[in-house]
Scaffold this motif. Structure first.
Motif, PDB file in Angstrom:
ATOM      1  N   THR A 159      -6.954  -9.826   6.997  1.00 16.95           N
ATOM      2  CA  THR A 159      -6.349  -8.552   5.963  1.00 16.95           C
ATOM      3  C   THR A 159      -4.920  -8.682   4.856  1.00 16.95           C
ATOM      4  O   THR A 159      -4.516  -9.368   6.104  1.00 16.95           O
ATOM      5  CB  THR A 159      -6.002  -7.608   6.740  1.00 16.95           C
ATOM      6  OG1 THR A 159      -7.506  -6.584   7.071  1.00 16.95           O
ATOM      7  CG2 THR A 159      -5.343  -6.080   6.105  1.00 16.95           C
ATOM      8  N   ARG A 162      -9.587  -7.227  -6.189  1.00 15.20           N
ATOM      9  CA  ARG A 162      -8.371  -6.857  -6.994  1.00 15.20           C
ATOM     10  C   ARG A 162      -7.488  -7.819  -7.932  1.00 15.20           C
ATOM     11  O   ARG A 162      -7.257  -8.197  -8.885  1.00 15.20           O
ATOM     12  CB  ARG A 162      -7.305  -6.958  -6.448  1.00 15.20           C
ATOM     13  CG  ARG A 162      -7.233  -5.153  -5.452  1.00 15.20           C
ATOM     14  CD  ARG A 162      -5.601  -4.566  -4.664  1.00 15.20           C
ATOM     15  NE  ARG A 162      -5.995  -3.352  -3.839  1.00 15.20           N
ATOM     16  CZ  ARG A 162      -5.840  -2.608  -4.366  1.00 15.20           C
ATOM     17  NH1 ARG A 162      -6.015  -1.824  -4.929  1.00 15.20           N
ATOM     18  NH2 ARG A 162      -6.370  -1.202  -3.050  1.00 15.20           N
ATOM     19  N   ASP A 214       1.302  -0.978  -0.256  1.00 17.43           N
ATOM     20  CA  ASP A 214       0.020  -0.464   0.186  1.00 17.43           C
ATOM     21  C   ASP A 214       1.057   1.102   0.061  1.00 17.43           C
ATOM     22  O   ASP A 214       0.439   2.252  -0.717  1.00 17.43           O
ATOM     23  CB  ASP A 214      -1.190  -0.038   0.562  1.00 17.43           C
ATOM     24  CG  ASP A 214      -2.344  -0.789   1.070  1.00 17.43           C
ATOM     25  OD1 ASP A 214      -2.068  -1.831   0.177  1.00 17.43           O
ATOM     26  OD2 ASP A 214      -2.564  -0.880   2.292  1.00 17.43           O
ATOM     27  N   ARG A 266      -1.858  -6.520   0.033  1.00 21.74           N
ATOM     28  CA  ARG A 266      -2.514  -6.078  -1.341  1.00 21.74           C
ATOM     29  C   ARG A 266      -2.846  -6.553  -2.868  1.00 21.74           C
ATOM     30  O   ARG A 266      -3.932  -6.804  -3.486  1.00 21.74           O
ATOM     31  CB  ARG A 266      -1.848  -4.886  -1.515  1.00 21.74           C
ATOM     32  CG  ARG A 266      -2.393  -3.409  -2.604  1.00 21.74           C
ATOM     33  CD  ARG A 266      -1.597  -2.980  -3.118  1.00 21.74           C
ATOM     34  NE  ARG A 266      -2.470  -1.808  -3.858  1.00 21.74           N
ATOM     35  CZ  ARG A 266      -3.518  -0.642  -3.862  1.00 21.74           C
ATOM     36  NH1 ARG A 266      -3.158   0.026  -2.725  1.00 21.74           N
ATOM     37  NH2 ARG A 266      -3.643   0.197  -4.686  1.00 21.74           N
ATOM     38  N   GLU A 284      -5.970  -9.512  -2.321  1.00 23.13           N
ATOM     39  CA  GLU A 284      -6.951  -8.728  -1.744  1.00 23.13           C
ATOM     40  C   GLU A 284      -8.184  -9.465  -2.887  1.00 23.13           C
ATOM     41  O   GLU A 284      -8.173  -9.553  -3.639  1.00 23.13           O
ATOM     42  CB  GLU A 284      -7.044  -7.393  -1.811  1.00 23.13           C
ATOM     43  CG  GLU A 284      -6.667  -7.122  -0.026  1.00 23.13           C
ATOM     44  CD  GLU A 284      -6.410  -5.450   0.073  1.00 23.13           C
ATOM     45  OE1 GLU A 284      -6.893  -4.676  -1.286  1.00 23.13           O
ATOM     46  OE2 GLU A 284      -5.679  -4.297   0.168  1.00 23.13           O
ATOM     47  N   ARG A 285      -9.029  -9.906  -2.278  1.00 23.57           N
ATOM     48  CA  ARG A 285     -10.020 -10.485  -3.412  1.00 23.57           C
ATOM     49  C   ARG A 285     -10.678  -8.991  -4.109  1.00 23.57           C
ATOM     50  O   ARG A 285     -11.490  -9.521  -5.280  1.00 23.57           O
ATOM     51  CB  ARG A 285     -11.913 -11.092  -2.275  1.00 23.57           C
ATOM     52  CG  ARG A 285     -12.391 -11.944  -3.776  1.00 23.57           C
ATOM     53  CD  ARG A 285     -13.721 -12.139  -2.594  1.00 23.57           C
ATOM     54  NE  ARG A 285     -13.355 -13.181  -2.086  1.00 23.57           N
ATOM     55  CZ  ARG A 285     -12.895 -14.691  -1.778  1.00 23.57           C
ATOM     56  NH1 ARG A 285     -13.089 -15.282  -3.294  1.00 23.57           N
ATOM     57  NH2 ARG A 285     -13.459 -15.415  -0.937  1.00 23.57           N
ATOM     58  N   SER A 312      -5.831  -5.431  11.293  1.00 26.99           N
ATOM     59  CA  SER A 312      -6.034  -5.144  10.129  1.00 26.99           C
ATOM     60  C   SER A 312      -4.561  -5.111  10.114  1.00 26.99           C
ATOM     61  O   SER A 312      -4.395  -5.129   8.302  1.00 26.99           O
ATOM     62  CB  SER A 312      -6.747  -3.861   9.035  1.00 26.99           C
ATOM     63  OG  SER A 312      -5.805  -2.909  10.410  1.00 26.99           O
TER      64      SER A 312
END
Length: 365
Positions: free
Chosen positions: A247, A256, A27, A250, A253-254, A232
């Motif tokens: 969490t 994305r 991130d 990146r 992540e579902r 998180s």
């Protein structure tokens, strides 16, 4: 995390998987490099995660590493992303239960390069376990989790550490419950320069470190336990539970996932030093340099900077971390590179991969 052209590849070992995952917060990296479509980014490969995250946001990425096993990790992850659905991907990586990872690998092996296939064919137990767990660094944290943590806190206390709490509650929990003498003593022992060099990072990675390694990491751990939300934080959850928790990093992540699948044709995987690959494949708009300057003397750092600058497009950005060794743009290059300190400090304040001491962001003038 990897190294340079001037001898780190001769001083440190690169014949095994050191990092099965990237231990830098993507991130932070994506906010720094703004990897939109049309940009080209050179990215230290490591476990592949952050190179994939940059590509999923739109950039074309050249993932580079000196280590053949690290590139084998990247190639197998890429094949899994292309071939499997989301839940099957998590299962294959070892981030969810699975019945037959070896059978899945047999299907994926046909689409990975021969050198990567030869590496994984020789490590069937790692496939069976799930490749997210097979790096030396991940095994180091596994030892910490299984053998050291029970010496200072039980499972219920760990569960409370990772529970959703307000900033005030996190501070109170840390001061009242977590921060006892056994925690501090065992942490400083396990994350000492000697133990980390033997079990986690290569001893050569500490060549330019001065002062106490453990004290600095302990300060950053307190920041992660109190200032940042613990529930998180995927890196904190992995250290204490062996999974990323609710969490995920990146790239996993579902929301994305479709972008990630489509991005795989924008990722090139190349073995070599960052500067040599930059010269062959440049120019670039951005550089994810992990913490490579940490392993190099100042003169070698300056040489690498110049080589990367020669492969840069206008306003190219350089993003990297300092863990234990302070490294910045050489003063001799101040007329070419500006330091984006305000943005870097703001991003670092939210950095969930807490063991680093600074995040550096610079831009070509």
């Amino acid at each position: 995390m990897t190294s340079s052209r001037v001898s780190i590849d001769e001083r440190a070992r690169f014949d095994y998987v050191r990092y099965a995952n990237c231990w830098e917060d993507a991130d932070v990296l994506c906010a720094a490099l703004d990897p939109v479509r049309g940009k080209r980014i050179l990215s230290i490969a490591s476990g592949g995660d952050n190179s994939f995250a940059l590509a999923a946001d739109g950039a074309s990425v050249v993932a580079v590493d000196l280590s053949e096993p690290q590139l084998a990790v990247v190639e197998l992850k890429r094949a899994a992303i292309i071939t499997l659905d989301y839940d099957a991907l998590l299962s294959f990586l070892g981030l969810a239960p699975a019945d037959d990872r070896v059978g899945v690998y047999a299907r994926l092996a046909r689409s990975i390069p021969s050198d990567a296939r030869a590496f994984w064919d020789a490590h069937p137990n790692d496939i069976h376990r799930g490749i997210a767990h097979v790096g030396r660094f991940e095994r180091y944290f596994e030892t910490f989790r299984r053998r050291v943590v029970p010496l200072f806190h039980g499972r219920e206390t760990v569960r409370q550490l990772l529970a959703d709490k307000s900033a005030r509650e996190r501070r109170e929990f840390y001061d009242r419950v977590w921060n006892n003498r056994r925690w501090r003593w065992m942490f400083k022992l396990f994350f000492s320069r000697r133990v980390m060099g033997l079990m986690g990072r290569d001893p050569e990675f500490f060549r330019y470190v001065e002062g106490s390694v453990a004290d600095r990491i302990l300060d950053r751990a307190e920041y992660a336990f109190t200032i940042l939300p613990t529930h998180s934080n995927p890196y904190l959850n992995f250290i204490f539970t062996g999974q990323f928790g609710e969490t995920l990093p990146r790239y996993l992540e579902r929301a994305r996932f479709e972008e990630l699948k489509q991005a795989m044709d924008r990722v090139d995987v190349v073995r070599g030093s960052a500067e040599a690959v930059a010269q062959r494949h440049g120019p670039f708009d951005g550089f994810n340099l992990s913490d490579i300057f940490e392993y190099l003397d100042p003169a070698t750092c300056a040489s690498m900077y110049r080589a990367l600058l020669a492969s840069s497009r206008p306003r190219a950005r350089f993003a990297y971390w300092n863990m234990l060794v302070p490294r910045r743009r050489p003063d001799a290059l101040a007329d070419r590179l500006r330091s984006l300190d305000d943005q870097a400090r703001a991003l670092f304040a939210a950095d969930r991969a807490f063991f680093y001491s600074a995040f550096v962001l610079e831009e070509l003038k």
